[in-house]
Write a protein that holds these residues in place. Structure first.
Motif, mmCIF file in Angstrom:
data_model
loop_
_atom_site.group_PDB
_atom_site.id
_atom_site.type_symbol
_atom_site.label_atom_id
_atom_site.label_comp_id
_atom_site.label_asym_id
_atom_site.label_seq_id
_atom_site.Cartn_x
_atom_site.Cartn_y
_atom_site.Cartn_z
ATOM 1 N N PHE A 179 -7.734 0.881 1.168
ATOM 2 C CA PHE A 179 -7.735 -0.552 0.598
ATOM 3 C C PHE A 179 -7.728 -1.272 0.783
ATOM 4 O O PHE A 179 -8.303 -2.678 1.197
ATOM 5 C CB PHE A 179 -7.792 -0.180 -0.797
ATOM 6 C CG PHE A 179 -8.095 -1.346 -1.971
ATOM 7 C CD1 PHE A 179 -9.656 -1.385 -2.446
ATOM 8 C CD2 PHE A 179 -7.465 -2.281 -2.375
ATOM 9 C CE1 PHE A 179 -10.281 -2.712 -2.736
ATOM 10 C CE2 PHE A 179 -7.819 -3.368 -2.920
ATOM 11 C CZ PHE A 179 -9.503 -3.478 -3.398
ATOM 12 N N PHE A 214 -9.896 -3.348 3.566
ATOM 13 C CA PHE A 214 -11.162 -4.368 3.194
ATOM 14 C C PHE A 214 -10.796 -5.632 3.475
ATOM 15 O O PHE A 214 -9.420 -6.065 2.968
ATOM 16 C CB PHE A 214 -11.422 -3.667 2.119
ATOM 17 C CG PHE A 214 -12.350 -2.193 2.283
ATOM 18 C CD1 PHE A 214 -13.603 -3.132 2.872
ATOM 19 C CD2 PHE A 214 -11.761 -1.549 1.794
ATOM 20 C CE1 PHE A 214 -14.199 -1.228 3.406
ATOM 21 C CE2 PHE A 214 -12.136 0.573 1.989
ATOM 22 C CZ PHE A 214 -13.455 0.545 2.117
ATOM 23 N N LYS A 215 -11.893 -6.200 3.464
ATOM 24 C CA LYS A 215 -10.950 -8.103 3.296
ATOM 25 C C LYS A 215 -12.163 -8.617 2.570
ATOM 26 O O LYS A 215 -12.850 -8.376 3.164
ATOM 27 C CB LYS A 215 -11.672 -8.699 5.159
ATOM 28 C CG LYS A 215 -10.149 -8.224 5.814
ATOM 29 C CD LYS A 215 -8.292 -8.490 5.934
ATOM 30 C CE LYS A 215 -7.118 -7.699 6.664
ATOM 31 N NZ LYS A 215 -7.056 -7.981 7.606
ATOM 32 N N LYS A 275 -15.876 -15.276 0.998
ATOM 33 C CA LYS A 275 -14.655 -14.295 -0.250
ATOM 34 C C LYS A 275 -13.611 -15.230 0.028
ATOM 35 O O LYS A 275 -13.002 -15.739 -0.973
ATOM 36 C CB LYS A 275 -15.250 -13.572 -0.252
ATOM 37 C CG LYS A 275 -14.240 -12.547 -1.397
ATOM 38 C CD LYS A 275 -12.961 -12.365 -0.878
ATOM 39 C CE LYS A 275 -12.763 -11.110 0.930
ATOM 40 N NZ LYS A 275 -11.215 -11.745 0.871
ATOM 41 N N GLU A 316 -11.042 -14.029 13.341
ATOM 42 C CA GLU A 316 -10.931 -12.269 12.677
ATOM 43 C C GLU A 316 -11.946 -10.818 12.828
ATOM 44 O O GLU A 316 -11.705 -10.160 13.539
ATOM 45 C CB GLU A 316 -10.619 -12.514 11.065
ATOM 46 C CG GLU A 316 -10.446 -10.851 10.917
ATOM 47 C CD GLU A 316 -10.528 -11.591 9.295
ATOM 48 O OE1 GLU A 316 -9.626 -11.879 8.273
ATOM 49 O OE2 GLU A 316 -11.107 -10.448 7.759
ATOM 50 N N LYS A 334 -11.200 -8.547 -2.259
ATOM 51 C CA LYS A 334 -11.588 -7.851 -1.481
ATOM 52 C C LYS A 334 -12.914 -7.415 -1.143
ATOM 53 O O LYS A 334 -14.137 -7.520 -2.441
ATOM 54 C CB LYS A 334 -11.490 -5.838 -0.436
ATOM 55 C CG LYS A 334 -9.938 -6.290 -1.546
ATOM 56 C CD LYS A 334 -9.206 -6.197 0.401
ATOM 57 C CE LYS A 334 -7.309 -6.088 -0.140
ATOM 58 N NZ LYS A 334 -6.354 -6.530 0.810
ATOM 59 N N LEU A 372 -16.721 -4.686 -0.676
ATOM 60 C CA LEU A 372 -16.668 -3.644 -0.123
ATOM 61 C C LEU A 372 -17.872 -2.500 -0.885
ATOM 62 O O LEU A 372 -18.329 -3.552 -1.425
ATOM 63 C CB LEU A 372 -15.588 -2.476 -0.435
ATOM 64 C CG LEU A 372 -15.063 -1.995 -1.394
ATOM 65 C CD1 LEU A 372 -14.412 -0.655 -1.608
ATOM 66 C CD2 LEU A 372 -13.882 -3.031 -2.093
ATOM 67 N N VAL A 377 -14.330 -7.162 -5.640
ATOM 68 C CA VAL A 377 -13.222 -6.670 -5.901
ATOM 69 C C VAL A 377 -11.657 -7.015 -6.188
ATOM 70 O O VAL A 377 -11.117 -6.903 -4.183
ATOM 71 C CB VAL A 377 -13.136 -5.207 -6.111
ATOM 72 C CG1 VAL A 377 -14.583 -4.782 -7.424
ATOM 73 C CG2 VAL A 377 -12.952 -4.726 -5.315
ATOM 74 N N GLU A 378 -10.743 -7.189 -7.255
ATOM 75 C CA GLU A 378 -9.515 -7.456 -7.183
ATOM 76 C C GLU A 378 -8.911 -6.416 -6.580
ATOM 77 O O GLU A 378 -7.642 -5.903 -5.686
ATOM 78 C CB GLU A 378 -8.812 -7.940 -8.189
ATOM 79 C CG GLU A 378 -9.315 -9.456 -8.652
ATOM 80 C CD GLU A 378 -9.178 -10.295 -7.978
ATOM 81 O OE1 GLU A 378 -7.662 -9.873 -6.923
ATOM 82 O OE2 GLU A 378 -8.862 -11.946 -7.164
ATOM 83 N N THR A 379 -8.365 -5.414 -7.362
ATOM 84 C CA THR A 379 -8.304 -3.902 -6.805
ATOM 85 C C THR A 379 -8.758 -2.251 -7.855
ATOM 86 O O THR A 379 -9.943 -2.692 -8.324
ATOM 87 C CB THR A 379 -7.124 -3.565 -8.222
ATOM 88 O OG1 THR A 379 -6.917 -4.300 -9.361
ATOM 89 C CG2 THR A 379 -5.608 -5.171 -8.074
#
Lengths: 285, 567
Positions: free
Chosen positions: A281, A284-285, B30, B161, B208, B210, B383-385
């Motif tokens: 997890f 992911f950035k 983000k 990056e 993040k 995703l 999402v945070e976590t």
């Protein structure tokens, strides 16, 4: 010391027609397991649908009677999850060369360490005698009074085209040879294809035991090139060669070629537990 | 027009790198403290045709796309005609190709809507800055960045990056182009968008981005899935991609099978042997898997399939979204047997429901279908976590006979082992001892035993969740991606509540019927033509939905589609 063959018997008696080749194929399979000291609990057989599949509840091993044509991919899934088991796919010529032909080719080229036993009785017998690609071209069949319009195909050509790890042909009237061939298939590391020329007194009555005996010719287990194997494997009007037709000991199995499983000692069945995905997890950035 | 968000759309030729650019921009936005939701439109071909990448940004969590955008960046002359009308009034059109020719209608539309058009010769700027023609995309991005009023350092960091693996020379050239674009003389202060853009979060942003499919893959890994068998089909394929690209870390066995039939049969075999195996597909591939679902049903073998939906019958519209396979999933497989259908809506639910799917499949020994949609599968969520993972439950226990009849319908199932009694799983109708049967009493008894699991499972499933103020008079009902624009509409201040179904089969109806009997106005919202979830709910409850909002043009339910519902 072989295991008592009765260990492999279920409480039910076989239901095939008198004189059916399945009796001795079924017996040879049990005999092969017993002589190799592979217990019922170390064996997993995937049965297809067809007369052969009616043997599923007549044998005492782990078994799965699934769908028509799908015994091979089911076996591959069983095998990859736990390679300690002896996994066998048991199917007929209808299942193998019609409904599931793609599976046969891809299993051979994937080279899963399984044994495929093909009951080749030259017809779809359980549905009362339809033509398969091994049925004689001239022969009137169910719904085809003037015989099938399609050509016959040679299973050995199909099997050898994919360069199998082991290809053998047996005859359902010769239990001793069948047992040896099935044993060779189980012991071979890779995808072993055992084609059994099977008596079908109900829907292939022309091919009697005498008919087969006049044509069967046992061959030696020697190194052959694919080209030599094709010649030996071809069935002619006069002769049907039985024995181990081809071996390729150079081929690695599917599992051996998986880069990420090389250093793993456990089987997939041993590895079902919660995995912490935090590191993944975090990528992911 | 939604007030609490800002929307950017990139349009160009498919295969021109729109997706890469969209991801770069998503990450950059983000990184400075916004929540983003990014959505792709692209054709089912590799080169040519037009594609777009849309980024919605807000200070709060959002999970839906806007119908119209504030700023449109066009990288290919054809794309302008496709996407011009998705601009808001007073919006900005930025383009970099001299060949862009507006039709008379487009010129009139631009005038009427007071759209600012900005032409930037990005290729010349890139070359003059020492870069290559392909870096014109970076010039456009940094000019856009300036229009948004953001700090160039933040974009520079992300470019470094993203291009890290390409070497210093590529990075340096890109940065030269970035600076040249940012400082281009075409910029005017009146174009600045900062008054329209929501405030960014002040605290450090550790969130993040995703996709929904990433979440399903992560959930599968967490749940102890040890094999993935797949066959490529959009929009399921990216689950294969993620599990394949991480296979060294996870040790998961990956097999690209010769067909969906093979993939699902291998999964069935591996599950029967006692590991956890996954397969994922879309509509047509799912049709091929249905015979195996039926086989899993009668043999009582656990099986989990992800069905990632796209719109249409046949080949349909392969790269566009919809939820037109709900009925197919619920009714899948011939014969009668229990199964479960779960419905993913976002990252959190994708992560959790795939874990739940394996637990249910193993405890109840049934096939479980996990539905997602292209709009969830391929869109980027912030999402945070991840939620706490579920505990693994396998439901295995030893017994004498594999198909023993019990009160719950759940028979003993033990993982094949050398020291345990062997058994037969059989797709023939059978008695308790796995013997094939044609006996009337045995057929009925075994059918009843299997269907008892449906009742046992239904009593253990949760009711659907009600979101928003329960006292408002209007309640929307839906599943899957419907949740996202509806929740975003509630957050925009729309006076509605929302009843959301995650567990759609077997079907809980008490919460729905309570709302109906309390006199609420119920509006049913789905991304398909015939209201497929609605039919399932009607079948289970007898309640007929009087009001339905249905959309089936391949586009997702946009936030505006919900805000425009008359309440």
């Amino acid at each position: 010391m072989a295991i008592d063959i009765n260990e492999y018997n279920s409480k039910l008696k076989p239901t095939w027609c008198p004189g059916c080749g399945n009796f001795l194929i079924h017996m040879s399979l049990k005999k092969a397991l017993s002589e190799l000291n592979i217990t019922p609990s170390q064996t997993y057989i995937a049965f297809d649908i067809g007369c052969n599949g009616n043997g599923a509840d007549k044998i005492n091993t782990y078994a799965f009677k699934g769908l028509h044509g799908r015994a091979i991919p089911l076996s591959a899934g069983l095998h990859l999850a736990n390679r300690k088991f002896t996994v066998i796919a048991d199917l007929g010529d209808g299942a193998c060369f019609h409904e599931g032909l793609d599976h046969l080719i891809h299993a051979i080229r994937s080279n899963y360490d399984i044994t495929i036993i093909i009951h080749n009785n030259q017809n779809f017998a359980l549905t009362t005698g339809q033509a398969t690609l091994t049925t004689d071209e001239e022969k009137p069949m169910y719904g085809l009074p003037d015989s099938k319009p399609e050509r016959t195909l040679e299973p050995s050509e199909i099997i050898l085209s994919a360069n199998p790890s082991l290809y053998a042909r047996g005859y359902s009237g010769d239990m001793q040879q069948m047992t040896e061939l099935i044993k060779a298939g189980i012991q071979n590391k890779g995808c072993s294809v055992i084609e059994i020329m099977q008596l079908c007194p109900t829907y292939n009555e022309e091919c009697t035991p005498q008919w087969f005996m006049q044509r069967i010719h046992k061959i030696e287990d020697t190194n052959r090139t694919l080209e030599e194997a094709r010649k030996v494997g071809t069935i002619t009007d006069e002769s049907i060669n039985t024995g181990i037709i081809y071996r390729n000991t150079q081929l690695k199995t599917f599992y051996e070629l998986l880069e990420n499983r090389k250093d793993t000692q456990t089987e997939l069945v041993d590895e079902v537990k919660q995995y912490d995905v935090q590191k993944l997890f975090d990528q992911f950035k | 027009m939604p007030a609490n968000r800002y929307c950017i759309k990139l349009g160009g030729e498919s295969g021109q790198g729109i997706n890469t650019l969209g991801i770069l921009l998503s990450k950059a936005i983000k990184s400075i403290g916004y929540n983003i939701f990014s959505y792709r439109e692209y054709p089912s071909l590799i080169k040519g045709g037009v594609a777009s990448y849309q980024i919605d940004l807000a200070s709060k969590y959002i999970a839906s796309s806007s119908k119209s955008c504030h700023i449109l960046v066009i990288l290919d002359p054809e794309a302008v005609h496709e996407y011009l009308h998705s601009l808001n009034a007073n919006g900005i059109l930025l383009y970099d190709d001299k060949q862009v020719v507006f039709t008379q209608e487009e010129q009139d539309w631009i005038k009427q809507n007071n759209v600012h058009t900005i032409y930037l010769d990005s290729q010349t700027i890139a070359i003059n800055a020492g870069g290559s023609p392909i870096m014109s995309n970076i010039v456009m991005t940094s000019f856009l960045w300036k229009l948004l009023g953001f700090n160039p350092e933040d974009l520079t960091n992300i470019v470094k990056e993203i291009f890290a693996s390409k070497g210093d020379d590529v990075i340096n050239k890109n940065i030269l182009c970035l600076n040249a674009g940012y400082n281009a003389s075409e910029f005017k202060n009146e174009y600045l968008q900062n008054t329209l853009i929501p405030e960014q979060l002040k605290q450090e942003n550790s969130s993040k981005i995703l996709t929904g499919n990433d979440a399903i893959a992560l959930g599968a890994i967490s749940a102890g899935v040890r094999a993935y068998y797949g066959y490529p089909m959009t929009p399921a394929t990216t689950i294969f991609k993620y599990l394949g690209n991480t296979y060294k870390e996870t040790g998961i066995l990956i097999k690209q099978a010769e067909s969906e039939i093979t993939a699902v049969q291998m999964a069935l075999g591996s599950m029967a042997m006692g590991t956890r195996a996954l397969t994922a597909t879309s509509g047509g591939g799912f049709d091929l898997m249905q015979e195996t679902i039926s086989c899993a049903g009668i043999t009582e073998t656990p099986l989990v399939i992800v069905l990632a939906q796209r719109i249409g019958a046949g080949t349909g519209v392969p790269t566009w979204t919809g939820s037109s396979d709900i009925h197919t999933a619920v009714k899948s497989g011939h014969g009668e047997f229990p199964k479960t259908v779960l419905c993913v809506s976002d990252v959190q639910s994708g992560y959790i429901l795939i874990q739940q799917a394996f637990n249910i499949a193993e405890i109840y020994q049934i096939p479980v279908i996990v539905l997602t949609e292209k709009q969830i599968a391929e869109s980027l969520f912030t999402v945070e976590t991840l939620p706490q993972p579920l505990q693994i439950q396998r439901g295995t226990y030893d017994g004498e006979s594999r198909y023993t009849i019990t009160n719950t319908g759940i028979s003993p199932r033990w993982i094949p082992s050398f020291d345990k009694k062997p058994y037969l799983n059989t797709s023939d109708e059978h008695n308790q001892n796995s013997q094939s049967t044609e006996n009337a009493e045995e057929i009925k008894a075994m059918s009843d035993k299997r269907m008892q699991k449906h009742a046992t499972l239904l009593s253990n499933l949760p009711e659907p969740t009600l979101y928003g103020d329960p006292n408002v008079p209007t309640v929307l009902v839906g599943c899957g991606s419907t949740k996202n624009p509806v929740i975003d509409a509630i957050n925009e201040g729309m006076n509605i509540a929302y009843l959301h179904y995650e567990y759609i089969f077997p079907t809980k109806t008490q919460a729905l019927m309570n709302l109906v009997s309390s006199g609420k106005r119920i509006i049913f919202v789905e991304n398909n033509q015939t209201g497929e979830l609605g039919k399932i709910l009607t079948e289970a409850s007898g309640y007929q939905f009087k009001e339905k909002v249905l959309k089936y043009d391949g586009r997702p339910l946009f936030l505006e589609d919900i805000l425009n519902i008359q309440i």
